[in-house]
Design a protein around this motif. Structure first.
Motif, PDB file in Angstrom:
ATOM      1  N   MET A 183       1.028  -1.216   0.011  1.00  0.00           N
ATOM      2  CA  MET A 183      -0.033   0.087  -0.115  1.00  0.00           C
ATOM      3  C   MET A 183       0.940   1.202  -0.129  1.00  0.00           C
ATOM      4  SD  MET A 183      -2.899   0.675   2.727  1.00  0.00           S
ATOM      5  CE  MET A 183      -4.249   1.979   2.620  1.00  0.00           C
ATOM      6  N   GLY A 184       0.554   2.260  -0.501  1.00  0.00           N
ATOM      7  CA  GLY A 184       1.181   3.545  -0.815  1.00  0.00           C
ATOM      8  C   GLY A 184       2.493   3.179  -1.709  1.00  0.00           C
ATOM      9  N   THR A 185       3.253   4.242  -1.561  1.00  0.00           N
ATOM     10  CA  THR A 185       4.351   4.340  -2.654  1.00  0.00           C
ATOM     11  C   THR A 185       5.763   5.052  -2.049  1.00  0.00           C
ATOM     12  OG1 THR A 185       5.250   5.125  -5.096  1.00  0.00           O
ATOM     13  CG2 THR A 185       3.705   6.364  -3.977  1.00  0.00           C
ATOM     14  N   ASP A 186       6.850   4.501  -2.751  1.00  0.00           N
ATOM     15  CA  ASP A 186       8.028   5.249  -2.364  1.00  0.00           C
ATOM     16  C   ASP A 186       8.726   5.701  -3.857  1.00  0.00           C
ATOM     17  OD1 ASP A 186       8.121   4.373   0.225  1.00  0.00           O
ATOM     18  OD2 ASP A 186       9.214   2.593  -0.313  1.00  0.00           O
ATOM     19  N   THR A 187       8.254   5.128  -4.824  1.00  0.00           N
ATOM     20  CA  THR A 187       8.606   5.456  -6.225  1.00  0.00           C
ATOM     21  C   THR A 187       7.895   6.329  -7.181  1.00  0.00           C
ATOM     22  OG1 THR A 187       7.419   3.271  -6.849  1.00  0.00           O
ATOM     23  CG2 THR A 187       9.714   2.987  -6.394  1.00  0.00           C
ATOM     24  N   ASP A 188       6.938   6.568  -6.828  1.00  0.00           N
ATOM     25  CA  ASP A 188       5.892   7.502  -7.700  1.00  0.00           C
ATOM     26  C   ASP A 188       6.439   8.875  -7.322  1.00  0.00           C
ATOM     27  OD1 ASP A 188       3.779   8.601  -9.476  1.00  0.00           O
ATOM     28  OD2 ASP A 188       2.717   6.869  -8.982  1.00  0.00           O
ATOM     29  N   VAL A 189       7.315   9.598  -8.260  1.00  0.00           N
ATOM     30  CA  VAL A 189       8.163  10.640  -7.856  1.00  0.00           C
ATOM     31  C   VAL A 189       7.528  11.838  -7.400  1.00  0.00           C
ATOM     32  CG1 VAL A 189      10.139   9.876  -9.150  1.00  0.00           C
ATOM     33  CG2 VAL A 189       8.471  11.336 -10.161  1.00  0.00           C
ATOM     34  N   TRP A 190       6.168  12.054  -7.927  1.00  0.00           N
ATOM     35  CA  TRP A 190       5.170  13.025  -7.540  1.00  0.00           C
ATOM     36  C   TRP A 190       4.234  12.969  -6.614  1.00  0.00           C
ATOM     37  CZ3 TRP A 190       4.448  16.558 -12.600  1.00  0.00           C
ATOM     38  CH2 TRP A 190       5.382  17.004 -13.084  1.00  0.00           C
ATOM     39  N   ALA A 191       4.257  11.585  -6.021  1.00  0.00           N
ATOM     40  CA  ALA A 191       3.344  11.393  -4.819  1.00  0.00           C
ATOM     41  C   ALA A 191       3.626  12.060  -3.650  1.00  0.00           C
ATOM     42  CB  ALA A 191       3.633   9.801  -4.511  1.00  0.00           C
ATOM     43  N   LEU A 192       2.515  12.430  -3.145  1.00  0.00           N
ATOM     44  CA  LEU A 192       2.480  13.619  -1.930  1.00  0.00           C
ATOM     45  C   LEU A 192       2.765  12.844  -0.481  1.00  0.00           C
ATOM     46  CD1 LEU A 192      -0.471  15.550  -3.179  1.00  0.00           C
ATOM     47  CD2 LEU A 192       1.835  16.170  -3.474  1.00  0.00           C
ATOM     48  N   ASP A 193       3.088  13.491   0.294  1.00  0.00           N
ATOM     49  CA  ASP A 193       3.515  12.927   1.518  1.00  0.00           C
ATOM     50  C   ASP A 193       2.631  11.907   2.244  1.00  0.00           C
ATOM     51  OD1 ASP A 193       1.835  14.564   2.492  1.00  0.00           O
ATOM     52  OD2 ASP A 193       3.202  15.574   4.048  1.00  0.00           O
ATOM     53  N   ASN A 194       1.497  12.128   2.214  1.00  0.00           N
ATOM     54  CA  ASN A 194       0.729  11.084   2.749  1.00  0.00           C
ATOM     55  C   ASN A 194       0.392   9.973   2.061  1.00  0.00           C
ATOM     56  OD1 ASN A 194      -1.653  11.461   0.826  1.00  0.00           O
ATOM     57  ND2 ASN A 194      -2.093  13.434   1.524  1.00  0.00           N
ATOM     58  N   GLU A 195       1.050   9.672   0.936  1.00  0.00           N
ATOM     59  CA  GLU A 195       0.944   8.500   0.033  1.00  0.00           C
ATOM     60  C   GLU A 195       2.059   7.588   0.277  1.00  0.00           C
ATOM     61  OE1 GLU A 195       0.024   9.327  -4.121  1.00  0.00           O
ATOM     62  OE2 GLU A 195      -0.156  11.647  -3.466  1.00  0.00           O
ATOM     63  N   ARG A 196       3.232   8.062   1.340  1.00  0.00           N
ATOM     64  CA  ARG A 196       4.082   7.491   1.737  1.00  0.00           C
ATOM     65  C   ARG A 196       4.530   7.001   3.081  1.00  0.00           C
ATOM     66  NH1 ARG A 196       8.027   9.427  -2.418  1.00  0.00           N
ATOM     67  NH2 ARG A 196       7.226  10.864  -3.834  1.00  0.00           N
ATOM     68  N   PRO A 197       5.393   6.268   3.459  1.00  0.00           N
ATOM     69  CA  PRO A 197       5.967   5.531   2.486  1.00  0.00           C
ATOM     70  C   PRO A 197       5.189   4.055   2.208  1.00  0.00           C
ATOM     71  CG  PRO A 197       6.863   4.742   4.831  1.00  0.00           C
ATOM     72  CD  PRO A 197       5.536   5.876   4.880  1.00  0.00           C
ATOM     73  N   ALA A 198       5.703   3.204   0.978  1.00  0.00           N
ATOM     74  CA  ALA A 198       5.119   2.091   0.654  1.00  0.00           C
ATOM     75  C   ALA A 198       5.425   1.235   1.973  1.00  0.00           C
ATOM     76  CB  ALA A 198       5.938   1.561  -0.572  1.00  0.00           C
ATOM     77  N   HIS A 199       4.243   0.581   2.164  1.00  0.00           N
ATOM     78  CA  HIS A 199       4.341  -0.801   3.414  1.00  0.00           C
ATOM     79  C   HIS A 199       3.453  -1.771   3.120  1.00  0.00           C
ATOM     80  CE1 HIS A 199       0.891   2.193   3.861  1.00  0.00           C
ATOM     81  NE2 HIS A 199       0.533   1.411   4.632  1.00  0.00           N
ATOM     82  N   THR A 200       3.699  -2.850   3.773  1.00  0.00           N
ATOM     83  CA  THR A 200       2.786  -4.126   3.325  1.00  0.00           C
ATOM     84  C   THR A 200       1.764  -4.006   4.453  1.00  0.00           C
ATOM     85  OG1 THR A 200       5.112  -5.166   2.846  1.00  0.00           O
ATOM     86  CG2 THR A 200       3.323  -6.789   3.521  1.00  0.00           C
ATOM     87  N   VAL A 201       0.672  -4.419   3.842  1.00  0.00           N
ATOM     88  CA  VAL A 201      -0.634  -4.563   4.733  1.00  0.00           C
ATOM     89  C   VAL A 201      -1.155  -6.101   4.559  1.00  0.00           C
ATOM     90  CG1 VAL A 201      -2.826  -3.575   5.318  1.00  0.00           C
ATOM     91  CG2 VAL A 201      -0.955  -2.064   4.756  1.00  0.00           C
TER      92      VAL A 201
END
Ligand code: AVJ
Ligand code: FE
Length: 431
Positions: A183-201
């Motif tokens: 869930m979420g992302t570390d790699t989408d370069v324009w993703a905003l702070d609340n979408e980070r970090p990628a994590h397992t759910v």
């Protein structure tokens, strides 16, 4: 991407977005630009100058290190300083001044872009992040301004072709097996702070509707007395239903020939196959209870939208990693309503869930909270100050959302009573 390609990409995004802002603010006369169409919204002229002020703060002053264009007006356009309802009384720039300011800031921002080196050591510039953030900020205000247009009373001023017809019958629900996903992302370069970090759910198995709830289904809820049956409503929801006198989605009106809907100044018949829009969280929750189901959690929604069981990977979008094309989803204000269910078979997720991106924002059961390991970037006021507040999550974007901010990790939130936004919902249940 080379520096020059990144500059060209950014310039194209800035220009495309500004064309929309301009169209939304040139469609009405000066009186309508200054007027407050609802206490829920700023006058359009505030949004216009606010967009430029944010561009000045971040691109001209911070990234570019340039002198301010108009330091004296920062406070007027600080969203935290004055509530929307109080903004019309402020000494705002008039339309001619606002347009001159917008143009001056853009000239300087483009000059900053011409000289930008995107040094990855400077996180604000890495992959052009600050430019992407400012583009997405303006796009979000374009959607806000579209909602203001929908609230506006008067002759229609916006025109767009109708959305495409249904291509495929889409009904019932899809089973999503239990298990872990990213869930979420570390790699989408324009993703905003609340979408980070990628994590397992780890998400337990569940069923989710293949399509959002339609106007036809919603009419059944109304006909079954849903608005008069406290049993389906939470206690807060019922209290609000009573206080606000809710009887149908916002903009629906009933006459001798049945229900109609006011859409951007036109009175139209209700298309039974389109997703219902302009309902609040409490209405979505009551409908779900009546239907014997519930709203999805945020993790369920994101897993259904982007988890590919064949590869075990999370995609950027339901259909894959490629950026949205008109064939994938109803985005970008190309149409002025949601499209009927089944209109976008090419946009379905690997699991076979349709129209998760575009058409209507989908209310979810989850509150707005940070992901584990969240850090505010670049400013606390984008996300952090809203965590733990009275907000429910909305996912997927609407017909009013720009394609550049409609990735499946994008997180939106609002108060559970809000209905002027382009909000609908779909249902889920435990397996
Ligand atoms: C993310 C849509 C809730 O409109 O309040 C605009 C976006 N933040 N300017 C909002 C935003 C700052 C925000 N939402
Ligand atoms: Fe803003």
């Amino acid at each position: 991407m080379t520096t020059q390609d990144l500059r060209l990409t950014i310039a194209a995004e800035l220009e495309k977005t500004r064309a929309r802002t301009t169209a939304l603010t040139e469609a009405v006369d000066e009186a309508d630009l200054i007027r407050q169409h609802s206490p829920l919204m700023s006058p359009l002229i505030w949004d216009l100058a606010h967009v430029a002020n944010q561009e000045e703060l971040w691109l001209v002053r911070d990234v570019g290190g340039r002198d301010p264009v108009r330091q004296d007006i920062d406070e007027l356009y600080d969203a935290f300083k004055y509530a929307r309802k109080d903004r019309p009384a402020l000494p705002l720039l008039d339309p001619a001044q606002a347009r001159a300011y917008v143009a001056q800031v853009r000239d300087k921002a483009l000059d900053v872009l011409d000289h930008a080196t995107f040094d990855p050591q400077r996180r604000l510039l890495d992959n052009g992040f600050a430019f992407g953030m400012i583009v997405q900020h303006e796009q979000q205000h374009d959607e806000t301004m579209l909602a203001t247009h929908q609230l506006r009373i008067g002759d229609p001023v916006l025109n767009a072709p109708p959305p495409p017809p249904s291509q495929q019958r889409v009904t019932g629900e899809v089973f999503i097996p239990g298990g872990r996903f990213t869930m979420g992302t570390d790699t989408d370069v324009w993703a905003l702070d609340n979408e980070r970090p990628a994590h397992t759910v780890d998400v337990p198995a569940f069923h989710i509707d293949a399509a959002p709830v339609t106007n036809g289904q919603y009419q059944e809820f109304i006909a079954a007395g849903g608005y008069d049956s406290p049993q389906w409503w939470s206690s807060r929801g019922w209290a609000y239903r009573q206080k606000a006198g809710l009887v149908a989605p916002l903009y629906w009106q009933r006459d001798d020939s049945g229900w109609h809907v006011r859409q951007f100044g036109r009175i139209n018949p209700i298309n039974l196959d389109e997703p219902v829009v302009h309902v609040c969280y409490f209405e979505a929750e009551a409908f779900a209870n009546w239907a014997g189901k519930r709203l999805p959690t945020e993790a369920e929604w994101e897993k259904a939208a982007r988890f590919d069981p064949a590869t075990g990977r999370s995609r950027r979008f339901p259909w894959g990693d490629e950026t949205p094309e008109p064939r994938h989803a109803n985005l970008g204000q190309r149409h002025l309503s949601p499209a009927p269910v089944g209109a976008y078979p090419e946009g379905a997720s690997p699991a076979g869930v349709h129209q998760m991106i575009g058409d209507v924002w989908e209310w979810l059961a989850s509150d707005f909270d940070p992901y584990p390991g969240f850090t505010a970037f670049p400013y606390r006021e984008y996300s952090e100050v809203f965590f733990g507040g009275d907000y429910k999550m909305l996912r997927g974007g609407s017909f009013g959302t720009d394609a550049s901010a409609a990735r499946s990790t994008f997180r939106n939130w609002d108060h559970p009573i809000r209905r002027q936004i382009f909000s609908g919902f779909r249902l889920a249940r435990d397996a």
